[in-house]
Enzyme design. Structure first.
Site, PDB file in Angstrom:
ATOM      1  N   SER A 198      -6.280  -6.228   0.333  1.00 55.90           N
ATOM      2  CA  SER A 198      -7.754  -5.994   0.331  1.00 55.90           C
ATOM      3  C   SER A 198      -8.644  -7.362   0.328  1.00 55.90           C
ATOM      4  O   SER A 198      -8.451  -8.338  -0.136  1.00 55.90           O
ATOM      5  CB  SER A 198      -8.012  -5.670  -1.423  1.00 55.90           C
ATOM      6  OG  SER A 198      -7.363  -4.464  -1.617  1.00 55.90           O
TER       7      SER A 198
ATOM      8  N   HIS B 288      -9.645  -1.828   3.353  1.00 57.94           N
ATOM      9  CA  HIS B 288      -8.492  -1.729   4.145  1.00 57.94           C
ATOM     10  C   HIS B 288      -8.744  -1.198   5.675  1.00 57.94           C
ATOM     11  O   HIS B 288      -9.259   0.074   5.438  1.00 57.94           O
ATOM     12  CB  HIS B 288      -7.669  -1.165   3.387  1.00 57.94           C
ATOM     13  CG  HIS B 288      -6.689  -1.761   2.271  1.00 57.94           C
ATOM     14  ND1 HIS B 288      -5.640  -2.480   2.527  1.00 57.94           N
ATOM     15  CD2 HIS B 288      -7.041  -2.389   1.196  1.00 57.94           C
ATOM     16  CE1 HIS B 288      -5.131  -3.084   1.447  1.00 57.94           C
ATOM     17  NE2 HIS B 288      -6.129  -2.896   0.601  1.00 57.94           N
TER      18      HIS B 288
ATOM     19  N   HIS C 241      -0.571   2.533  -0.200  1.00 56.30           N
ATOM     20  CA  HIS C 241      -0.359   2.217  -1.392  1.00 56.30           C
ATOM     21  C   HIS C 241       0.406   3.476  -1.964  1.00 56.30           C
ATOM     22  O   HIS C 241       0.017   4.456  -1.741  1.00 56.30           O
ATOM     23  CB  HIS C 241      -1.393   1.638  -2.160  1.00 56.30           C
ATOM     24  CG  HIS C 241      -2.182   0.566  -1.677  1.00 56.30           C
ATOM     25  ND1 HIS C 241      -3.151   0.641  -0.594  1.00 56.30           N
ATOM     26  CD2 HIS C 241      -2.001  -0.706  -2.064  1.00 56.30           C
ATOM     27  CE1 HIS C 241      -3.443  -0.378  -0.592  1.00 56.30           C
ATOM     28  NE2 HIS C 241      -3.229  -1.308  -1.391  1.00 56.30           N
TER      29      HIS C 241
ATOM     30  N   TYR D  61      -0.323   4.335  -5.018  1.00 59.06           N
ATOM     31  CA  TYR D  61      -1.223   5.006  -5.814  1.00 59.06           C
ATOM     32  C   TYR D  61      -2.092   5.760  -4.993  1.00 59.06           C
ATOM     33  O   TYR D  61      -2.750   6.707  -5.373  1.00 59.06           O
ATOM     34  CB  TYR D  61      -2.197   4.095  -6.461  1.00 59.06           C
ATOM     35  CG  TYR D  61      -3.116   2.988  -5.707  1.00 59.06           C
ATOM     36  CD1 TYR D  61      -4.038   3.653  -5.010  1.00 59.06           C
ATOM     37  CD2 TYR D  61      -2.631   1.635  -5.654  1.00 59.06           C
ATOM     38  CE1 TYR D  61      -5.063   2.665  -4.256  1.00 59.06           C
ATOM     39  CE2 TYR D  61      -3.449   0.775  -4.746  1.00 59.06           C
ATOM     40  CZ  TYR D  61      -4.718   1.295  -4.092  1.00 59.06           C
ATOM     41  OH  TYR D  61      -5.447   0.624  -3.439  1.00 59.06           O
ATOM     42  N   GLU D  62      -2.135   5.734  -3.653  1.00 59.42           N
ATOM     43  CA  GLU D  62      -2.942   6.660  -2.815  1.00 59.42           C
ATOM     44  C   GLU D  62      -2.316   8.317  -2.793  1.00 59.42           C
ATOM     45  O   GLU D  62      -2.755   9.018  -2.179  1.00 59.42           O
ATOM     46  CB  GLU D  62      -3.185   6.337  -1.348  1.00 59.42           C
ATOM     47  CG  GLU D  62      -3.927   4.856  -1.193  1.00 59.42           C
ATOM     48  CD  GLU D  62      -3.715   4.319   0.206  1.00 59.42           C
ATOM     49  OE1 GLU D  62      -4.713   4.758   0.931  1.00 59.42           O
ATOM     50  OE2 GLU D  62      -3.078   3.521   0.264  1.00 59.42           O
TER      51      GLU D  62
ATOM     52  N   ALA E 191      -4.267  -8.846  -2.964  1.00 59.26           N
ATOM     53  CA  ALA E 191      -5.410  -9.490  -3.835  1.00 59.26           C
ATOM     54  C   ALA E 191      -4.718  -9.180  -5.299  1.00 59.26           C
ATOM     55  O   ALA E 191      -4.180  -8.091  -5.293  1.00 59.26           O
ATOM     56  CB  ALA E 191      -6.692  -8.701  -3.817  1.00 59.26           C
TER      57      ALA E 191
ATOM     58  N   MET F 101      -0.786  -4.134  -7.176  1.00 57.49           N
ATOM     59  CA  MET F 101      -0.618  -2.851  -6.837  1.00 57.49           C
ATOM     60  C   MET F 101       0.075  -2.499  -5.417  1.00 57.49           C
ATOM     61  O   MET F 101       0.014  -1.627  -4.786  1.00 57.49           O
ATOM     62  CB  MET F 101      -1.833  -1.852  -6.927  1.00 57.49           C
ATOM     63  CG  MET F 101      -2.487  -1.974  -8.421  1.00 57.49           C
ATOM     64  SD  MET F 101      -3.946  -0.991  -8.030  1.00 57.49           S
ATOM     65  CE  MET F 101      -4.796  -1.722  -9.631  1.00 57.49           C
ATOM     66  N   SER F 102       0.700  -3.667  -4.975  1.00 54.74           N
ATOM     67  CA  SER F 102       1.183  -3.684  -3.501  1.00 54.74           C
ATOM     68  C   SER F 102       2.348  -4.570  -3.543  1.00 54.74           C
ATOM     69  O   SER F 102       2.906  -5.101  -4.530  1.00 54.74           O
ATOM     70  CB  SER F 102       0.023  -4.129  -2.663  1.00 54.74           C
ATOM     71  OG  SER F 102      -0.423  -5.336  -2.697  1.00 54.74           O
TER      72      SER F 102
ATOM     73  N   ASN G   3      -9.525 -12.378  -9.654  1.00 55.17           N
ATOM     74  CA  ASN G   3     -10.013 -11.928 -11.069  1.00 55.17           C
ATOM     75  C   ASN G   3      -8.913 -12.386 -12.013  1.00 55.17           C
ATOM     76  O   ASN G   3      -7.796 -12.420 -11.927  1.00 55.17           O
ATOM     77  CB  ASN G   3     -10.384 -10.588 -11.097  1.00 55.17           C
ATOM     78  CG  ASN G   3      -9.077  -9.630 -11.044  1.00 55.17           C
ATOM     79  OD1 ASN G   3      -8.787  -9.405  -9.957  1.00 55.17           O
ATOM     80  ND2 ASN G   3      -8.552  -9.246 -12.117  1.00 55.17           N
TER      81      ASN G   3
ATOM     82  N   HIS H  97     -13.450  -2.888  -8.068  1.00 57.53           N
ATOM     83  CA  HIS H  97     -12.834  -3.136  -6.796  1.00 57.53           C
ATOM     84  C   HIS H  97     -13.823  -4.031  -6.247  1.00 57.53           C
ATOM     85  O   HIS H  97     -13.332  -4.673  -5.418  1.00 57.53           O
ATOM     86  CB  HIS H  97     -12.638  -1.791  -6.458  1.00 57.53           C
ATOM     87  CG  HIS H  97     -11.840  -1.860  -4.966  1.00 57.53           C
ATOM     88  ND1 HIS H  97     -10.673  -2.562  -4.728  1.00 57.53           N
ATOM     89  CD2 HIS H  97     -12.182  -1.304  -3.637  1.00 57.53           C
ATOM     90  CE1 HIS H  97     -10.466  -2.677  -3.529  1.00 57.53           C
ATOM     91  NE2 HIS H  97     -11.479  -1.865  -2.721  1.00 57.53           N
TER      92      HIS H  97
END
Ligand code: HPA
Length: 275
Positions: free
Chosen positions: A33, A64, A86, A88-89, A116, A214-215, A238, A250
């Site tokens: 990201s 992306h 991902h 989550y997609e 990220a 998440m990756s 963050n 995001h």
């Protein structure tokens, strides 16, 4: 998808990409990201939209791009994924990790992954870069489930050194030479897409995680299964939930990623030069 279908999918995507470029890349790079600017460093680029590659999916995530770029960075032949798939997609793990097996089938032996991530350790402050020394895959559905692809690696793969020692040494050297401060630590995988709760972050901290995202972990596991050398960097965007002062968003993640991307570009491009 059964084993034959998956092997066929890998072969079809590999043949398609090979038909577009006339060299074998030495290194593959996956950009997370907001880390797209490294793609601009590619010289003599051949850009292939994911939507053109059989089995690859268009990216659904802001930040992306969804393109594969072949060319050179500092004289080395590279293949750069600008944006990734991902879990989550809603993609199955076979799709999330398809590019890695395609890279292996093309003969690429080195993979650099970036992401990220939320900082958990005290040193992992927004804007800093963390060299991934190891990871937690507790929440990751293994991408190696199902019939083993013996053509790529063994059924029970050792994961003692997912992130290659010599590449980590090189990253430290390149960071020092370029005055980039590099923290180090363990990356934790969550499926997302929701961020963690403060209770989850407290638990992860107790376990020894330094950053969370998440990756990366599905890709790193498959790359190791294929016998590739792997190097990973997290750009801390963050403080993880409950450790900072505000809610996570995001847009904040991509904004900080954009601000710190210069260091990431310098670091990764100079690692590629010496790899
Ligand atoms: N948690 C999970 N994924 C993330 C975070 C986070 O705090 N920041 C960027 N990606």
């Amino acid at each position: 998808m059964n084993k034959e279908e998956l092997m066929q999918q890998i072969a079809t995507a590999t043949d398609y990409i090979k038909s577009k470029i006339d060299f074998t890349p030495e290194v593959a790079v996956i950009l997370g990201s907001g880390l797209g600017p490294l793609a601009n460093e590619v010289e003599s680029p051949v850009t292939i939209p994911y939507s053109d590659i059989p089995g690859f999916k268009a990216s659904t995530v802001v930040g992306h791009a969804g393109t594969l770029i072949a060319g050179t960075i500092k004289g080395r032949k590279v293949l750069v994924m600008n944006g990734r798939f991902h879990f989550y997609e809603g993609h199955p793990m076979e799709t999330v990790t398809l590019p890695i097996r395609v890279f292996a089938a093309m003969g690429i032996t080195k993979l650099i992954v970036t992401n990220a991530a939320g900082g958990i350790g005290d040193e992992q402050i927004p804007g800093s870069i963390m060299l991934i020394t190891d990871h937690f895959s507790f929440f990751c559905k293994s991408p190696l489930l199902g019939p083993n692809l013996d053509e790529f690696g063994p059924r029970f793969k050792d994961m003692t050194e997912v992130y290659t020692h010599s590449l980590r040494e090189l990253a430290r050297k390149v960071a020092a030479e370029n005055n980039i401060s590099l923290t180090e630590g363990v990356y934790n995988y969550v499926t997302g897409p929701q961020y963690e709760t403060p209770a989850e972050i407290r638990a992860l901290k107790l376990l020894g995680a330094n950053a969370t995202g998440m990756s990366t972990v599905p890709e790193a596991i498959v790359a190791r299964h294929c016998g590739m050398d792997v190097l990973g960097f997290s750009l801390i965007t963050n403080k993880a939930a409950g450790l900072g002062s505000s809610e996570l968003s995001h847009s904040e993640v991509t904004e900080i990623a954009h601000k710190a991307e210069r260091n990431m570009v310098t670091l990764v491009s100079n690692v590629i030069k010496s790899i």
